[in-house]
Motif scaffolding. Structure first.
Motif, PDB file in Angstrom:
ATOM      1  N   GLY A 123       0.907  -1.228  -0.003  1.00  0.00           N
ATOM      2  CA  GLY A 123       0.097  -0.107   0.057  1.00  0.00           C
ATOM      3  C   GLY A 123       0.932   1.147   0.099  1.00  0.00           C
ATOM      4  N   ARG A 124       0.658   2.109   1.015  1.00  0.00           N
ATOM      5  CA  ARG A 124       1.448   3.436   0.955  1.00  0.00           C
ATOM      6  C   ARG A 124       2.894   2.833   1.468  1.00  0.00           C
ATOM      7  NH1 ARG A 124      -0.715   5.588   5.472  1.00  0.00           N
ATOM      8  NH2 ARG A 124       0.925   7.153   5.481  1.00  0.00           N
ATOM      9  N   LEU A 125       3.030   1.762   2.050  1.00  0.00           N
ATOM     10  CA  LEU A 125       4.137   1.448   2.774  1.00  0.00           C
ATOM     11  C   LEU A 125       5.229   1.027   1.716  1.00  0.00           C
ATOM     12  CD1 LEU A 125       3.173   0.330   6.260  1.00  0.00           C
ATOM     13  CD2 LEU A 125       3.780   2.581   5.555  1.00  0.00           C
ATOM     14  N   CYS A 126       6.535   1.075   2.132  1.00  0.00           N
ATOM     15  CA  CYS A 126       7.653   0.564   1.430  1.00  0.00           C
ATOM     16  C   CYS A 126       8.638   0.404   2.342  1.00  0.00           C
ATOM     17  CB  CYS A 126       7.782   1.391   0.111  1.00  0.00           C
ATOM     18  SG  CYS A 126       9.157   0.746  -0.588  1.00  0.00           S
ATOM     19  N   TYR A 127       9.267  -0.879   2.339  1.00  0.00           N
ATOM     20  CA  TYR A 127      10.306  -0.981   3.277  1.00  0.00           C
ATOM     21  C   TYR A 127      11.642  -1.406   2.342  1.00  0.00           C
ATOM     22  CZ  TYR A 127      13.391  -2.705   7.037  1.00  0.00           C
ATOM     23  OH  TYR A 127      14.437  -2.909   7.996  1.00  0.00           O
ATOM     24  N   ARG A 128      12.696  -0.525   2.537  1.00  0.00           N
ATOM     25  CA  ARG A 128      13.920  -1.115   1.683  1.00  0.00           C
ATOM     26  C   ARG A 128      14.792  -1.660   2.295  1.00  0.00           C
ATOM     27  NH1 ARG A 128      14.358   4.435  -2.084  1.00  0.00           N
ATOM     28  NH2 ARG A 128      12.292   4.079  -3.072  1.00  0.00           N
ATOM     29  N   LEU A 129      15.024  -2.974   2.028  1.00  0.00           N
ATOM     30  CA  LEU A 129      15.749  -3.938   2.965  1.00  0.00           C
ATOM     31  C   LEU A 129      17.246  -3.407   3.249  1.00  0.00           C
ATOM     32  CD1 LEU A 129      14.338  -7.387   1.494  1.00  0.00           C
ATOM     33  CD2 LEU A 129      14.050  -6.426   3.653  1.00  0.00           C
ATOM     34  N   LYS A 130      17.817  -3.100   2.075  1.00  0.00           N
ATOM     35  CA  LYS A 130      19.244  -2.553   2.001  1.00  0.00           C
ATOM     36  C   LYS A 130      19.328  -1.510   2.908  1.00  0.00           C
ATOM     37  CE  LYS A 130      21.315  -4.551  -1.927  1.00  0.00           C
ATOM     38  NZ  LYS A 130      21.742  -4.166  -3.291  1.00  0.00           N
ATOM     39  N   GLU A 131      18.557  -0.425   2.773  1.00  0.00           N
ATOM     40  CA  GLU A 131      18.522   0.882   3.518  1.00  0.00           C
ATOM     41  C   GLU A 131      17.930   0.657   4.895  1.00  0.00           C
ATOM     42  OE1 GLU A 131      16.766   3.939   1.342  1.00  0.00           O
ATOM     43  OE2 GLU A 131      17.351   3.136  -0.507  1.00  0.00           O
ATOM     44  N   ARG A 132      17.125  -0.585   5.325  1.00  0.00           N
ATOM     45  CA  ARG A 132      16.672  -0.787   6.348  1.00  0.00           C
ATOM     46  C   ARG A 132      15.769   0.640   6.780  1.00  0.00           C
ATOM     47  NH1 ARG A 132      18.479  -5.366   9.383  1.00  0.00           N
ATOM     48  NH2 ARG A 132      17.701  -4.344  11.105  1.00  0.00           N
ATOM     49  N   THR A 133      15.168   1.026   5.572  1.00  0.00           N
ATOM     50  CA  THR A 133      14.291   2.170   6.130  1.00  0.00           C
ATOM     51  C   THR A 133      12.820   1.721   5.508  1.00  0.00           C
ATOM     52  OG1 THR A 133      16.299   3.330   5.251  1.00  0.00           O
ATOM     53  CG2 THR A 133      14.111   4.558   5.487  1.00  0.00           C
ATOM     54  N   LEU A 134      11.883   2.543   6.298  1.00  0.00           N
ATOM     55  CA  LEU A 134      10.449   2.364   5.886  1.00  0.00           C
ATOM     56  C   LEU A 134      10.060   3.726   5.282  1.00  0.00           C
ATOM     57  CD1 LEU A 134       7.918   0.497   6.209  1.00  0.00           C
ATOM     58  CD2 LEU A 134       7.358   2.188   8.002  1.00  0.00           C
ATOM     59  N   THR A 165      14.622  -0.296  17.115  1.00  0.00           N
ATOM     60  CA  THR A 165      13.452  -1.493  17.646  1.00  0.00           C
ATOM     61  C   THR A 165      12.372  -1.417  16.672  1.00  0.00           C
ATOM     62  OG1 THR A 165      14.290  -1.134  19.897  1.00  0.00           O
ATOM     63  CG2 THR A 165      12.033  -2.433  19.471  1.00  0.00           C
ATOM     64  N   GLU A 166      11.934  -0.249  16.483  1.00  0.00           N
ATOM     65  CA  GLU A 166      10.469   0.026  15.478  1.00  0.00           C
ATOM     66  C   GLU A 166      10.868  -0.389  14.130  1.00  0.00           C
ATOM     67  OE1 GLU A 166       8.811   3.991  18.075  1.00  0.00           O
ATOM     68  OE2 GLU A 166       9.874   4.094  16.109  1.00  0.00           O
ATOM     69  N   THR A 167      11.951  -0.117  13.710  1.00  0.00           N
ATOM     70  CA  THR A 167      12.379  -0.632  12.533  1.00  0.00           C
ATOM     71  C   THR A 167      12.557  -2.242  12.414  1.00  0.00           C
ATOM     72  OG1 THR A 167      13.721   1.265  12.280  1.00  0.00           O
ATOM     73  CG2 THR A 167      14.276  -0.480  10.582  1.00  0.00           C
ATOM     74  N   LYS A 168      12.977  -2.853  13.361  1.00  0.00           N
ATOM     75  CA  LYS A 168      12.999  -4.445  13.664  1.00  0.00           C
ATOM     76  C   LYS A 168      11.755  -4.784  13.697  1.00  0.00           C
ATOM     77  CE  LYS A 168      17.237  -6.025  15.939  1.00  0.00           C
ATOM     78  NZ  LYS A 168      17.854  -6.279  17.221  1.00  0.00           N
ATOM     79  N   ILE A 169      10.797  -4.186  14.303  1.00  0.00           N
ATOM     80  CA  ILE A 169       9.284  -4.863  14.185  1.00  0.00           C
ATOM     81  C   ILE A 169       8.736  -4.688  12.929  1.00  0.00           C
ATOM     82  CG2 ILE A 169       7.165  -4.373  15.238  1.00  0.00           C
ATOM     83  CD1 ILE A 169       8.195  -3.385  17.701  1.00  0.00           C
ATOM     84  N   LEU A 218       9.868  -7.127  10.574  1.00  0.00           N
ATOM     85  CA  LEU A 218       9.400  -8.572  10.778  1.00  0.00           C
ATOM     86  C   LEU A 218       7.932  -8.568  10.066  1.00  0.00           C
ATOM     87  CD1 LEU A 218       9.452 -11.206  12.249  1.00  0.00           C
ATOM     88  CD2 LEU A 218       8.378 -10.106  14.198  1.00  0.00           C
ATOM     89  N   LEU A 219       7.255  -7.600  10.423  1.00  0.00           N
ATOM     90  CA  LEU A 219       5.747  -7.414   9.933  1.00  0.00           C
ATOM     91  C   LEU A 219       5.884  -7.298   8.422  1.00  0.00           C
ATOM     92  CD1 LEU A 219       4.127  -5.086  12.919  1.00  0.00           C
ATOM     93  CD2 LEU A 219       4.074  -7.583  12.433  1.00  0.00           C
ATOM     94  N   MET A 220       6.715  -6.355   7.958  1.00  0.00           N
ATOM     95  CA  MET A 220       6.449  -6.188   6.417  1.00  0.00           C
ATOM     96  C   MET A 220       6.838  -7.516   5.596  1.00  0.00           C
ATOM     97  SD  MET A 220       5.438  -3.191   5.485  1.00  0.00           S
ATOM     98  CE  MET A 220       6.236  -2.577   3.799  1.00  0.00           C
ATOM     99  N   LYS A 221       7.906  -8.326   6.370  1.00  0.00           N
ATOM    100  CA  LYS A 221       8.239  -9.495   5.671  1.00  0.00           C
ATOM    101  C   LYS A 221       7.121 -10.261   5.729  1.00  0.00           C
ATOM    102  CE  LYS A 221      13.400  -9.361   6.030  1.00  0.00           C
ATOM    103  NZ  LYS A 221      14.484 -10.145   6.732  1.00  0.00           N
ATOM    104  N   ASN A 222       6.332 -10.342   6.735  1.00  0.00           N
ATOM    105  CA  ASN A 222       5.321 -11.190   6.889  1.00  0.00           C
ATOM    106  C   ASN A 222       3.783 -10.681   6.913  1.00  0.00           C
ATOM    107  OD1 ASN A 222       7.033 -14.038   7.760  1.00  0.00           O
ATOM    108  ND2 ASN A 222       7.827 -12.270   8.946  1.00  0.00           N
ATOM    109  N   ARG A 223       3.663 -10.030   5.661  1.00  0.00           N
ATOM    110  CA  ARG A 223       2.448  -9.494   5.861  1.00  0.00           C
ATOM    111  C   ARG A 223       1.095 -10.503   5.771  1.00  0.00           C
ATOM    112  NH1 ARG A 223       3.605  -7.250   0.247  1.00  0.00           N
ATOM    113  NH2 ARG A 223       5.122  -9.031   0.644  1.00  0.00           N
ATOM    114  N   GLY A 224       0.106 -10.258   6.850  1.00  0.00           N
ATOM    115  CA  GLY A 224      -0.967 -10.837   6.882  1.00  0.00           C
ATOM    116  C   GLY A 224      -0.929 -11.792   7.892  1.00  0.00           C
ATOM    117  N   ARG A 225       0.488 -12.206   8.124  1.00  0.00           N
ATOM    118  CA  ARG A 225       0.487 -13.248   9.328  1.00  0.00           C
ATOM    119  C   ARG A 225       0.326 -12.702  10.773  1.00  0.00           C
ATOM    120  NH1 ARG A 225       5.913 -16.390  11.066  1.00  0.00           N
ATOM    121  NH2 ARG A 225       4.905 -16.666  13.229  1.00  0.00           N
TER     122      ARG A 225
END
Lengths: 232, 854
Positions: free
Chosen positions: A138-149, A161-165, A168-175
């Motif tokens: 959706g509106r969100l985009c998480y760039r893995l290399k940059e570790r930036t949302l 910590t928020e980035t880690k959370i 985790l959530l972005m990698k497992n959307r819906g779970r």
């Protein structure tokens, strides 16, 4: 920013209030008071976004939206006093990009306008990235290399910590993750009553990424079970 | 209209077929008998009694009797002087002659002859027995009279050597031709009676002397010389068309003239079983010297009449005679019977031809019959069939056996008794039985062919009622069971007693058949032939006796059918009770659309109708209620919508005002208040909307398995900020182990959110709020206890809408929190109760624990 926004509502005061709000934000605003007028203005002028009420005389919002959708792909935010889920789903399925229930917070509406416009105007840039390096939701985009949302193409300032959370959530959307699991995977420690800790972080994340943190669209609590990233 | 026509056409077609076939089958045997009778020349052309075997037998018998009379007189005069036992001597002589003669007459024939004479005497005797009418209905007197006659008859038979034990053998040993009258007195009495019969004229001449005659002008001349004159000359040839001379030419032969034509009496001259006339004069049937001087003349009337034998002045009894008369009537009857048979056969053929033309439409009626047979349960068929078979066999064995005997032996059908009429009635009866047999077989075959595999449930399944699920049904069937068994035993007993009685009577009457009933049957014919109408008393009794088995078995059958019907009705009642109970259960469960339809004639029809009415009423009420609820929701929806629109403006402009920079501080405070109140109004509108949906059951619920402990922790975490901001402290006791319940998480969150908000809002400053989650009796129970800030008034239902701890409504709540919590809890299948104890306010939320651990 001289994006042009068309505000359509049969209630003149609401149109005026929205117009004032948006003009303060720096948008150019056009006003219409029914669906027919909106179509006429659209035919004459270049518009980047439409805010439209559903219940209007002459031509109601949903019908006008369908007419518009036949030709144009611009973002449309639907306003409605109906708040039931079914009304929302109907509006979205008929081509609305967003749905805002009346009575709304002017700030929230402004945020949604901004979000929609950014996504509309920056589409190309987002798409240029490699799919493997970023997770789009959706509106969100998480760039893995940059570790930036990114939200609406803008980087969101998150703590580690928020980035880690979020990762985790972005990698497992819906779970759905129980608080214990989030705690164990993010803090890498044994959990003991992690509910409060996790919830605090979730709330902070919501405030940073959600347009209306009280009614979150992305990071959701699944009551009695856990937390999840809504898949868009 | 069309189907009605088709129906009646089908019925007509079948009736034609059935009637035609019945007529054909029942008349086949009589017709065969008639054909034989006419074909072998036993009956000829017209209803002439003189052409009957019975008449010939009578003539032969009368001739021999008169010869015996002549011989008696002669012996009397010849041998009286020497004092020997002339009568026995005369008999002995004749006997010796017959035995010594080289004849083809077989012993059996002689016995038969002898029997015939005894039989003839018996018939003559019973002919003269009075009719009951003569006694004017005095049955006792008649009974006595009959007994006297019977005694007399027995005596007479004994005289003939007939005894029930030894039969005719004794008679054969003593006499075989002619009669022994015992004494002159009885001879005179006999001859006096004979003289009155003007239907059969006679003249007995012995040694040219006229002994006896009942002819006009000759009766007085008894004892005078006979000059050889022809008696027939003086007779009206039309009235007496039959004349017989014996030994007129002194040749020991018989000459018969009928209607002016001389008959060929002896045929080929050898006597055999088939010879028409049993009279002396055949080569192998002659009688000896003692009769050579006897000449006998007989003349029979063309139309014999009934005549009076004697009148007893004292008892007012009139005795009638008229054997020939009866013979003539029988003959007429016989011919009319033949005529009727022919008419029946022709009608049958016409009907069958019609039925053949309409055979297409007969099918429907046959199917109806098959459907009817199908309805009769198997037990009844299995019981009825053997009973009918046995009964029919018993009834028809005689008549049908007679026909079989007749065909197998190849002798004329009348040979059994030598009496056409009697035999014809036998054949008619046999024909009737044949028809009954035919239809029985027809029905059995039809049932087997059409109903194989479609047979209705056997009766005992109706009695067992295994499929019933309700005790009342089983009880009902069981009760019927007992009645059924009792009735069955009673029926069998009754049938057995009746059969025994009837068999006894049948034997008894068979024993008397040659005597009593035989003549009753004749009387019936006579009555019918005369068109007088019958039955007379005894005949009626006899007919009733014959019909009795059919009455009794019809009654038994009707009784069985009624029992069966009531059994079936009872079974159906049980079935209907089941359906009714089902329906009541269904209504209880809330199914209001399915109507209970019982058949029109069901005993429970009214009850079912009433249930349906109740159902309909309930359905209407429920629909009304749903409608009104819906209207309420619609109203709330519309109102909230109408509030929301101006609220949007208020909030928007308040925001715009808030953004104004150069406003005095107090104005900014006003704007702040404006914003807060607008926000609260928004909350109230949303709450009202939701609760109206929840209470009307229109709230969408998504049930899922969730951990109630986790939900509580999440809710607390969610509200952590507000809790920590308040002066209250939270004491929680939530087990770590999952407490699984089925609920809608989102709604349940709202429940606890509201409850916590309530606790935060209304608790006493600085007090503690206790939250516990326990498992009690399979339920997950969450309790929130807090101390109220204001005094709680007793007896207030806090879950009612807009009810609050204090009535002032100034605390910022909508008054809907608890109400929403309760509605949502209940919508998710849980329960919410509020208890107050002084200032202690306890809310209990309970959900059934779900078996599956999450």
């Amino acid at each position: 920013m001289d994006a042009c926004v068309l505000v359509v509502d049969d209630d003149r005061e609401i149109v005026r209030a929205i117009a004032l709000l948006l003009e303060k934000e720096g948008y150019r605003v056009l006003k219409a008071y029914d669906g027919m007028e909106a179509l006429r203005i659209l035919a004459e002028t270049e518009v980047q976004l439409i805010i439209m009420d559903v219940m209007m005389p002459k031509l109601d919002g949903l019908s006008a939206m369908m007419k518009i959708r036949e030709q144009k792909n611009l973002p449309i935010i639907v306003l409605s006093a109906k708040t039931e889920d079914t009304d929302k789903i109907l509006g979205l399925s008929m081509g609305a990009d967003d749905y805002v229930a009346k009575p709304f917070h002017p700030q929230e509406l402004a945020a949604r306008v901004k979000s929609q416009l950014r996504r509309y105007t920056m589409l190309g840039g987002i798409h240029a990235q490699n799919a493997e390096e970023e997770i789009v939701n959706g509106r969100l985009c998480y760039r893995l290399k940059e570790r930036t949302l990114y939200a609406d193409g803008e980087p969101v300032r998150l703590t580690a910590t928020e980035t880690k959370i979020m990762e985790l959530l972005m990698k497992n959307r819906g779970r759905i993750f129980p608080a214990e699991e989030i705690y164990e995977r993010v803090w890498e420690d044994v959990s003991f009553s992690p509910e409060n800790t996790v919830m605090v972080h979730i709330r902070h994340i919501r405030e940073k990424i959600e347009l209306n943190p009280k009614e979150p669209e992305y990071v959701k609590v699944v009551w009695g079970i856990g937390y999840k990233m809504e898949k868009k | 209209m069309d189907t009605k026509w088709k129906k009646s056409k089908s019925v007509f077609s079948f009736m034609t077929f059935a009637t035609g076939l019945t007529m054909l089958v029942s008349n086949l045997i009589p017709a065969a008998g008639m054909v034989t009778a006419f074909g072998t020349g036993i009956l000829e052309g017209q209803p002439d009694y003189q052409e009957s075997e019975e008449f010939r037998q009578l003539i032969g018998g009368r001739l021999s009797m008169l010869m015996g009379v002549a011989a008696w007189e002669k012996n009397d005069s010849e041998y009286e002087s020497d004092g020997t036992d002339v009568k026995s001597r005369a008999g002995q002589e004749q006997n010796d002659r017959l035995l010594n003669e080289p004849v083809t007459v077989q012993e059996e024939t002689v016995v038969e002859q002898a029997a015939d004479y005894a039989g003839e005497a018996a018939a003559d005797f019973w002919d003269n027995v009075e009719e009951p009418e003569a006694f004017g209905g005095d049955w006792d007197a008649y009974q006595q009279y009959l007994e006297e006659q019977q005694a007399y008859y027995d005596e007479m038979m004994a005289e003939y050597g007939y005894a029930s034990e030894g039969g005719y053998a004794d008679y054969y040993g003593g006499y075989c031709y002619g009669y022994d009258f015992g004494d002159q007195e009885s001879l005179d009495r006999y001859m006096a009676d004979l003289a009155k019969d003007k239907n059969l004229l006679y003249a007995v001449i012995c040694q040219n002397q006229l002994l006896y005659s009942n002819m006009e002008g000759f009766g007085e001349k008894a004892g005078q010389e006979w000059s050889g004159e022809d008696f027939s000359q003086g007779l009206d040839a039309d009235a007496y068309n039959f004349t017989l001379w014996y030994n007129r030419e002194n040749d020991g032969k018989v000459a018969i003239v009928k209607d002016g034509w001389e008959e060929n009496v002896y045929g080929n001259g050898v006597y055999s079983d088939n010879s028409r006339w049993r009279v002396p004069g055949y080569a192998n049937f002659t009688i000896g010297d003692s009769y050579e001087d006897v000449v006998i003349f007989l003349a029979a009337a063309k139309n014999p009449q009934l005549y009076m034998v004697r009148e007893n002045g004292n008892s007012n009894i009139v005795e009638y005679g008229g054997r020939l008369y009866r013979m003539r009537l029988k003959m007429i009857y016989l011919y009319s019977a033949a005529e009727r048979t022919a008419i029946f056969l022709v009608t049958a053929l016409i009907l069958l031809a019609t039925a053949l033309l309409m055979r297409g439409s007969r099918k429907q009626a046959v199917e109806w019959i098959a459907a009817f047979l199908r309805k009769i349960c198997l037990e009844i068929k299995l019981f009825l069939l053997p009973v009918l078979l046995v009964f029919l066999t018993a009834m028809s064995a005689g008549p049908l056996g007679h026909v079989v005997w007749w065909i197998r032996r190849g002798v004329p059908f009348y040979s059994w008794s030598g009496d056409y009429l009697y035999e014809i009635t036998r054949l008619t009866r046999a024909g009737g039985y044949l028809a009954v047999w035919f239809w029985l077989v027809y029905l059995v075959v039809l049932d087997f062919r059409m109903n194989r595999g479609r047979q209705k449930k056997p009766l005992f399944t109706l009695l067992k009622g295994k499929d019933f699920k309700y005790p009342i049904q089983k009880r009902l069937v069981k009760r019927q069971q007992r009645t059924m068994i009792a009735e069955l035993i009673l029926s069998i007993l009754f049938a057995a007693v009746f059969c025994a009685m009837w068999l006894f009577m049948e034997n008894y009457t068979t024993y008397l058949a040659d005597g009593y009933n035989y003549s009753y049957v004749y009387d019936a014919y006579e009555g019918a032939a005369q068109g007088l109408g019958y039955p007379s008393g005894l005949t009626g009794f006899y007919m009733a006796y014959l019909l009795m088995p059919s009455f009794v078995f019809t009654a038994l059958f009707t009784f069985t059918m009624i029992t069966f019907c009531s059994l079936r009705k009872n079974y159906r009642l049980a079935v209907d009770i089941g359906a009714l109970t089902d329906q009541i259960l269904a209504v209880r469960e809330g199914s209001l659309t399915e109507e209970l339809v019982l058949s029109e004639d069901s005993d429970l029809r009214e009850a079912a109708d009433n249930i349906n009415q109740i159902q309909k009423g309930m359905e209407t009420a429920v629909t009304e209620r749903i409608k009104s609820e819906r209207m309420k929701v619609d109203l709330v929806t519309n109102v909230s919508h109408d509030i929301k629109t101006p609220l949007t403006s208020i909030i928007s402009y308040a925001e715009l005002l808030r953004q104004e920079k150069e406003l005095p501080q107090h104005v900014k405070e006003y704007i702040q208040i404006l914003g807060e109140k607008a926000e609260r109004l928004r909350g109230i509108v949303q709450d009202v909307f939701e609760i109206s949906k929840a209470t009307s059951g229109q709230l969408p619920i998504q049930m899922e398995m969730l951990d109630m402990g986790k939900l509580l922790r999440q809710t607390l975490a969610d509200m952590n900020d507000r809790i920590s901001q308040s002066s209250l402290s939270m004491r929680t006791a939530i087990p770590e182990t999952p407490v699984a319940v089925m609920a809608d998480g989102q709604r349940l969150y709202r429940v606890f959110q509201n409850l916590f908000q309530n606790a935060l809002r209304y608790s006493l400053e600085g007090s503690r709020v206790y939250l516990s989650l326990t498992e009690e009796d399979g339920r997950a129970v969450a309790r929130i206890k807090n101390t109220s800030g204001v005094e709680l008034s007793d007896g207030k239902d806090f879950t009612e809408r807009f009810v609050r701890g204090d009535a002032s409504r100034t605390d910022g709540g909508s008054g809907l929190g608890l109400s929403i919590a309760k509605s949502f809890t209940e919508a998710c299948g849980g329960s919410l109760t509020v208890e107050t104890d002084a200032d202690l306010f306890t809310v209990t939320v309970a959900f059934p624990i779900s078996g599956q651990e999450s």
